[in-house]
Design a protein around this motif. Structure first.
Motif, PDB file in Angstrom:
ATOM      1  N   ALA A  94       1.100  -1.059   0.125  1.00  8.15           N
ATOM      2  CA  ALA A  94      -0.053   0.314   0.009  1.00  8.15           C
ATOM      3  C   ALA A  94       0.298   1.239  -0.444  1.00  8.15           C
ATOM      4  O   ALA A  94       2.210   1.560   0.363  1.00  8.15           O
ATOM      5  CB  ALA A  94      -0.682  -0.019   1.643  1.00  8.15           C
ATOM      6  N   GLY A  95       0.393   2.072  -0.896  1.00  9.39           N
ATOM      7  CA  GLY A  95       1.219   3.724  -0.140  1.00  9.39           C
ATOM      8  C   GLY A  95       1.871   3.795  -1.385  1.00  9.39           C
ATOM      9  O   GLY A  95       2.422   2.578  -2.515  1.00  9.39           O
ATOM     10  N   THR A  96       2.562   4.537  -0.829  1.00  7.23           N
ATOM     11  CA  THR A  96       4.569   5.309  -2.149  1.00  7.23           C
ATOM     12  C   THR A  96       5.445   3.677  -1.699  1.00  7.23           C
ATOM     13  O   THR A  96       6.131   3.251  -0.407  1.00  7.23           O
ATOM     14  CB  THR A  96       4.460   6.053  -1.760  1.00  7.23           C
ATOM     15  OG1 THR A  96       3.366   7.349  -2.110  1.00  7.23           O
ATOM     16  CG2 THR A  96       5.922   6.459  -2.811  1.00  7.23           C
ATOM     17  N   ILE A  99       8.897   4.251   0.784  1.00  6.27           N
ATOM     18  CA  ILE A  99       8.338   5.216   2.076  1.00  6.27           C
ATOM     19  C   ILE A  99       8.097   4.080   3.045  1.00  6.27           C
ATOM     20  O   ILE A  99       6.901   3.445   3.436  1.00  6.27           O
ATOM     21  CB  ILE A  99       7.514   5.713   1.975  1.00  6.27           C
ATOM     22  CG1 ILE A  99       7.511   7.062   0.727  1.00  6.27           C
ATOM     23  CG2 ILE A  99       6.943   6.576   2.528  1.00  6.27           C
ATOM     24  CD1 ILE A  99       8.591   7.917   0.518  1.00  6.27           C
ATOM     25  N   SER A 100       8.782   3.657   4.559  1.00  2.00           N
ATOM     26  CA  SER A 100       8.714   2.004   5.074  1.00  2.00           C
ATOM     27  C   SER A 100       8.584   0.890   4.688  1.00  2.00           C
ATOM     28  O   SER A 100       7.880   0.637   4.818  1.00  2.00           O
ATOM     29  CB  SER A 100       8.347   2.683   6.533  1.00  2.00           C
ATOM     30  OG  SER A 100       8.213   3.645   6.891  1.00  2.00           O
ATOM     31  N   ASP A 101       8.960   1.033   3.254  1.00  2.00           N
ATOM     32  CA  ASP A 101       8.810  -0.217   2.074  1.00  2.00           C
ATOM     33  C   ASP A 101      10.243  -0.656   1.861  1.00  2.00           C
ATOM     34  O   ASP A 101      10.800   0.755   1.159  1.00  2.00           O
ATOM     35  CB  ASP A 101       7.572  -0.295   1.768  1.00  2.00           C
ATOM     36  CG  ASP A 101       6.488   0.046   1.738  1.00  2.00           C
ATOM     37  OD1 ASP A 101       6.540  -1.093   3.474  1.00  2.00           O
ATOM     38  OD2 ASP A 101       5.599  -0.127   1.595  1.00  2.00           O
ATOM     39  N   LEU A 126       2.206   9.137   4.900  1.00  2.00           N
ATOM     40  CA  LEU A 126       2.966  10.456   5.494  1.00  2.00           C
ATOM     41  C   LEU A 126       2.122  11.346   5.135  1.00  2.00           C
ATOM     42  O   LEU A 126       1.688  12.168   5.663  1.00  2.00           O
ATOM     43  CB  LEU A 126       4.088  10.179   4.271  1.00  2.00           C
ATOM     44  CG  LEU A 126       4.867  10.893   5.337  1.00  2.00           C
ATOM     45  CD1 LEU A 126       5.491  11.617   6.313  1.00  2.00           C
ATOM     46  CD2 LEU A 126       6.708  11.138   4.596  1.00  2.00           C
ATOM     47  N   PHE A 145       8.983   4.090  11.664  1.00  2.00           N
ATOM     48  CA  PHE A 145       8.343   3.021  12.822  1.00  2.00           C
ATOM     49  C   PHE A 145       9.051   3.565  14.297  1.00  2.00           C
ATOM     50  O   PHE A 145      10.794   2.924  13.964  1.00  2.00           O
ATOM     51  CB  PHE A 145       7.831   1.266  12.690  1.00  2.00           C
ATOM     52  CG  PHE A 145       7.027   1.098  11.415  1.00  2.00           C
ATOM     53  CD1 PHE A 145       5.840   0.882  12.170  1.00  2.00           C
ATOM     54  CD2 PHE A 145       7.338   1.079  10.276  1.00  2.00           C
ATOM     55  CE1 PHE A 145       4.898   0.868  11.432  1.00  2.00           C
ATOM     56  CE2 PHE A 145       5.847   0.864   9.263  1.00  2.00           C
ATOM     57  CZ  PHE A 145       5.003   0.422   9.600  1.00  2.00           C
ATOM     58  N   TYR A 170       4.943   5.927  11.980  1.00  2.00           N
ATOM     59  CA  TYR A 170       4.270   5.338  11.455  1.00  2.00           C
ATOM     60  C   TYR A 170       4.212   4.331  13.783  1.00  2.00           C
ATOM     61  O   TYR A 170       4.862   4.671  13.276  1.00  2.00           O
ATOM     62  CB  TYR A 170       4.710   4.256  10.216  1.00  2.00           C
ATOM     63  CG  TYR A 170       4.505   4.457   8.777  1.00  2.00           C
ATOM     64  CD1 TYR A 170       3.430   5.617   9.131  1.00  2.00           C
ATOM     65  CD2 TYR A 170       4.830   4.163   7.892  1.00  2.00           C
ATOM     66  CE1 TYR A 170       3.663   6.685   7.973  1.00  2.00           C
ATOM     67  CE2 TYR A 170       5.206   4.777   6.680  1.00  2.00           C
ATOM     68  CZ  TYR A 170       4.334   6.166   6.655  1.00  2.00           C
ATOM     69  OH  TYR A 170       4.104   6.427   5.367  1.00  2.00           O
ATOM     70  N   ALA A 195      -3.726   9.847  13.608  1.00  2.00           N
ATOM     71  CA  ALA A 195      -3.975   9.602  11.907  1.00  2.00           C
ATOM     72  C   ALA A 195      -4.472   8.172  11.680  1.00  2.00           C
ATOM     73  O   ALA A 195      -3.705   7.471  11.317  1.00  2.00           O
ATOM     74  CB  ALA A 195      -3.729  11.179  11.193  1.00  2.00           C
ATOM     75  N   GLU A 197      -7.025   4.751  10.216  1.00  2.00           N
ATOM     76  CA  GLU A 197      -7.356   4.474   8.999  1.00  2.00           C
ATOM     77  C   GLU A 197      -7.602   5.424   8.004  1.00  2.00           C
ATOM     78  O   GLU A 197      -9.131   5.642   7.556  1.00  2.00           O
ATOM     79  CB  GLU A 197      -9.116   3.683   9.049  1.00  2.00           C
ATOM     80  CG  GLU A 197      -8.383   2.400  10.531  1.00  2.00           C
ATOM     81  CD  GLU A 197      -8.132   1.261   9.801  1.00  2.00           C
ATOM     82  OE1 GLU A 197      -7.105   1.290   9.445  1.00  2.00           O
ATOM     83  OE2 GLU A 197      -9.248   0.628   9.130  1.00  2.00           O
ATOM     84  N   LEU A 198      -6.757   5.645   7.453  1.00  2.00           N
ATOM     85  CA  LEU A 198      -6.683   7.588   6.534  1.00  2.00           C
ATOM     86  C   LEU A 198      -7.764   6.268   4.330  1.00  2.00           C
ATOM     87  O   LEU A 198      -7.596   5.761   4.639  1.00  2.00           O
ATOM     88  CB  LEU A 198      -5.685   7.786   6.220  1.00  2.00           C
ATOM     89  CG  LEU A 198      -4.988   8.428   7.662  1.00  2.00           C
ATOM     90  CD1 LEU A 198      -3.268   8.577   7.179  1.00  2.00           C
ATOM     91  CD2 LEU A 198      -5.733   9.555   7.787  1.00  2.00           C
ATOM     92  N   ILE A 227      -1.953   3.209  11.737  1.00  2.00           N
ATOM     93  CA  ILE A 227      -2.087   4.528  12.364  1.00  2.00           C
ATOM     94  C   ILE A 227      -0.643   5.343  11.945  1.00  2.00           C
ATOM     95  O   ILE A 227       0.566   5.056  11.602  1.00  2.00           O
ATOM     96  CB  ILE A 227      -1.536   3.929  14.085  1.00  2.00           C
ATOM     97  CG1 ILE A 227      -3.206   3.787  14.556  1.00  2.00           C
ATOM     98  CG2 ILE A 227      -1.818   5.522  14.982  1.00  2.00           C
ATOM     99  CD1 ILE A 227      -2.730   2.988  15.651  1.00  2.00           C
ATOM    100  N   VAL A 228      -0.559   6.742  11.773  1.00  2.00           N
ATOM    101  CA  VAL A 228       0.221   7.540  11.469  1.00  2.00           C
ATOM    102  C   VAL A 228       0.139   8.200  13.387  1.00  2.00           C
ATOM    103  O   VAL A 228      -1.046   8.797  13.779  1.00  2.00           O
ATOM    104  CB  VAL A 228       0.399   8.431  10.803  1.00  2.00           C
ATOM    105  CG1 VAL A 228       1.314   9.012  10.274  1.00  2.00           C
ATOM    106  CG2 VAL A 228       0.362   7.138   9.305  1.00  2.00           C
TER     107      VAL A 228
END
Ligand code: SAM
Length: 289
Positions: A94-96, A99-101, A126, A145, A170, A195, A197-198, A227-228
């Protein structure tokens, strides 16, 4: 949901680092759909997760796993595919990506080999969190994280203790209360934002002092979902004239007037010219004694 029916664009060979939604499937960009539809191979973290996205957008390219555990073995293979002129997309669950991936070493190696890397930008937790947290975003530090273990977490927080900028981490529900408690220890009274479950059904933003948020979690149980955690910036220390004078007196013990004023200006943010004059006065008073 399906892609459009116009013919697929022909993309130049290269690595396409492609963002995917962080929850709401509709947050896929047109370009991301086109890129994944046109790719020869899609590198993903977990093919079961990415298969859902592919089904939703009529993406047929084969999915190959690329993650922290097989990256070293996969990279030579990916380089070969690129040298053979293939279009390779990199996505994460998920996401970019990156970025922590996973993905940084792959991007680095592809660039080092002089082969093209393209971005297909889109969602990231983020930026999504920052965009609705209600905090200043002109200057922020993304800390990834926080470590799970208490000591390591405290050290990670202490390493950014003096930063006045907005901080973003994160987090996970089960660890959130402990992190908020640790934050309270380091910055008593610091305001935080959770923040959660965006872009999903239960999207939620909760703000308040870190301690109050931790107590709420202790009472209600850990929040579910992704969660962020964001910390409001802290105001830089306001130096009183007495504090500035005392700092200059210390600095004058081991520095010239010019250097003491320069260092004090850097530390306090006060005008160097004024500090220079004050340092001169202090020095001549000391010499008259
Ligand atoms: N690369 C992803 C990105 O660009 O956001 C992040 C990947 S990281 C492994 C996953 C973490 O991102 C989650 O544990 C959570 O902290 C955060 N996250 C992902 N999706 C989220 C969402 N919908 N709402 C809040 N946080 C989310």
């Amino acid at each position: 949901m399906t892609g459009n029916s116009s013919p697929l664009p022909t993309l130049p060979s290269g690595l396409y680092v492609t963002a995917t939604p962080i929850g709401n499937l509709k947050d896929m960009t047109f370009r991301a759909v086109e890129t994944l539809q046109a790719a020869d191979i899609i590198l993903c973290e977990d093919s079961r997760v990415s298969a859902r996205l592919c089904r939703a957008y009529d993406i047929k390219a084969p999915l190959k796993a690329y993650h922290d555990h097989n990256g070293d073995q996969m990279r030579p293979q990916v380089m070969q595919w690129l040298e053979d002129g293939k279009v390779i997309a990199l996505i994460s669950d998920a996401g970019t990506p990156l970025i922590s991936d996973p993905g940084y070493k792959l991007v680095r190696d592809v660039q080092a080999a002089g082969l093209p890397v393209f971005t297909v930008p889109g969602a990231s937790a983020l930026t999504a969190a920052l965009s609705i947290a209600g905090v200043p975003t002109d200057k922020f530090l993304f800390g990834g994280f926080l470590p799970a273990k208490q000591d390591a977490r405290r050290k990670a927080l202490e390493s950014v203790q003096d930063l006045t900028a907005t901080l973003v981490f994160y987090e996970t529900g089960p660890r959130l209360a402990a992190s908020l408690q640790a934050i309270e220890q380091i910055w008593p009274g610091r305001e935080a934002v959770i923040a959660r479950e965006l872009s999903k059904l239960h999207e939620e933003v909760r703000s308040g002092p870190a301690l109050a948020l931790a107590e709420e979690i202790d009472a209600k149980g850990p929040p579910k979902g992704e969660i962020v955690l964001i910390l409001h910036p802290v105001a830089p220390q306001q130096w009183t004239p007495e504090q500035a004078q005392s700092l200059l007196q210390d600095l004058l013990q081991t520095n010239s007037v010019k250097d003491a004023a320069a260092q004090a200006a850097k530390q306090t943010g006060l005008p160097r010219k004024e500090l220079y004059q004050l340092a001169l006065d202090l020095k001549s008073k000391a010499e008259m004694k």
